[in-house]
Design an enzyme around this catalytic site. Structure first.
Site, PDB file in Angstrom:
ATOM      1  N   CYS A 147      23.178 116.947  22.948  1.00 26.00           N
ATOM      2  CA  CYS A 147      23.388 118.322  23.416  1.00 26.00           C
ATOM      3  C   CYS A 147      22.577 118.586  24.674  1.00 26.00           C
ATOM      4  O   CYS A 147      21.436 118.131  24.805  1.00 26.00           O
ATOM      5  CB  CYS A 147      22.989 119.305  22.317  1.00 26.00           C
ATOM      6  SG  CYS A 147      23.147 121.042  22.781  1.00 26.00           S
ATOM      7  N   CYS A 188      13.034 135.739  36.547  1.00 20.99           N
ATOM      8  CA  CYS A 188      13.425 134.551  35.773  1.00 20.99           C
ATOM      9  C   CYS A 188      13.406 133.306  36.651  1.00 20.99           C
ATOM     10  O   CYS A 188      13.964 132.266  36.268  1.00 20.99           O
ATOM     11  CB  CYS A 188      14.811 134.750  35.145  1.00 20.99           C
ATOM     12  SG  CYS A 188      16.128 135.057  36.340  1.00 20.99           S
TER      13      CYS A 188
END
Length: 407
Positions: free
Chosen positions: A65, A363
């Site tokens: 993943c 961010c």
């Protein structure tokens, strides 16, 4: 042919870097590894000399993943590395600052996720993309997602079976709300009568709060409200929401501390009001956001709330039309929460306005440091930075910084 490589440091995306530079995913500084060099990246990596910071990844899907980059590192190492990324970004702009200890969201606390889904011969496949790959990796369990989202994976599969194709992927956004699951699907087949009926039936079968298909609301059993502080807002389908409640609280507490004593606040890039609502318990707020739907949700939430000071709203593209210095002079605090690109045009106006206090939520440490340099050059002092890790085991970093104008 394989050869040995010594990992010197981690890059901004969490990959190990050897001389070259050569990039080696899922390695750590000090490790000696072997691998097959393809361009500037190693594949088929084997760890010959592991770091003392290396741990067994808790998730069985980690190797395939692409959702996480750092499960092979200890929590202490990840926290230090993220703090060092912020320090390095500041140092590149010749800025020094006090960094408060990082706040990290708990395991299994993500309340929003964007999944990929595709119809298959036998049913449907749903999950996250593999690392640097278009292949969907099916996940049966996830150590990042809230269990409420993990248990909702069959919803994404049902959407793909009903309205997906074997050639194109669906993007399925799952968001936990106060009353149930909010689902927004993009990339599906065009709506017709039978599909719309089938989707409405799935809404009932899974007890969804709301289902949206290609930006059209199919059904809403209950308004999928979110708490922003003690107040409730119903975001538009697929709207931005802080990834975890813990992360939202950490960011909000820092913004509230910086804004203490303010009487009139400009909340720029306000979204649905993550900071506007808590701040409105202290001061009047003018919330500016480029997305009209989120602005409407903010305004409606304020009108339904009790005991808040005034929140005025404005739809405005702050990249093309930043609030000018003359407009900002009516505020004693400016709060900014821009996307990753930062707020270079808006910061230039804030710097000229000489607003006494600035709370900057970011961010992206690199764009933040660039903007911080502009404020510092204009006479602001960077008081402190609170680093927040709500994207656990990823390379993403968030922070809140407080600036005050030197007298």
């Amino acid at each position: 042919m394989t050869q040995d490589y010594t990992i010197l440091r981690l890059g901004h995306h969490g990959d190990g870097i050897a001389d070259g530079p050569i990039y080696a995913p899922r390695t750590l500084p000090g490790e000696v590894v072997t691998g097959v060099l393809e361009g500037d990246r190693l594949s088929d990596i084997r760890i010959k000399s592991p770091s003392s910071e290396r741990v067994k990844a808790p998730c069985d899907h980690y190797k395939s993943c692409g959702g996480c980059q750092l499960q092979h590192a200890s929590d202490e190492f990840v926290a230090r590395w993220k703090m060092d990324v912020v320090r390095a970004a500041l140092a590149a702009q010749h800025i020094e600052a006090i960094l408060r200890p990082i706040q990290t969201s708990p395991v299994r606390s993500r309340r929003r996720a964007v999944l990929s889904a595709r119809r298959t011969k036998k049913g449907a496949l749903t999950g996250f993309h593999g690392r640097s790959s278009g292949t969907i990796v099916e996940i049966s369990d996830c150590h990042v997602l809230d269990p409420g989202l993990t248990n909702a994976l069959p919803v994404a599969e049902a959407m793909a079976e009903l309205g997906g194709s074997r050639k194109a992927e669906l993007s399925v956004t799952l968001t936990l709300s106060e009353v149930g699951l909010d689902v927004a699907v993009r990339g599906g087949k065009a709506l017709d009568g039978p599909l719309e009926l089938a989707l409405a039936q799935e809404t009932e079968r899974h007890g969804l709060a709301r289902l949206t298909w290609n930006d059209e609301i199919i059904a809403m059993r209950q308004a999928p409200a979110q708490h922003l502080g003690p107040d409730l807002v119903v975001p538009p389908p697929g709207a931005f929401l802080q990834a975890t409640k813990h992360g939202e609280q950490a960011l909000t507490q820092a913004v509230m501390e910086i804004s203490k004593g303010a009487k009139k606040i400009a909340d720029l890039f306000a979204g649905c009001g993550t900071f506007s609502f808590p701040l409105a318990h202290l001061a009047e707020v003018h919330a500016v956001e480029g997305d009209a739907a989120m602005t409407r949700a903010l305004d409606q939430g304020w009108r339904m709330s009790i005991g808040l000071k005034k929140i005025s709203t404005e739809v405005r593209d702050l990249f093309r039309r930043p609030l000018m210095a003359d407009e900002l002079k009516q505020f004693d605090t400016v709060v900014l929460d821009p996307p990753r690109a930062g707020a270079i045009a808006q910061i230039a106006e804030v710097a000229v306005s000489k607003c006494p206090v600035v709370a900057y939520v970011s961010c992206n440490p690199i764009s933040f440091a660039r903007d911080a340099k502009k404020l510092c050059a204009a006479g602001y002092t960077l008081e402190w930075i609170q680093v927040v890790d709500q994207f656990r085991w990823s390379s993403h970093i968030e922070l809140v910084a407080g600036f005050t104008l030197r007298r």
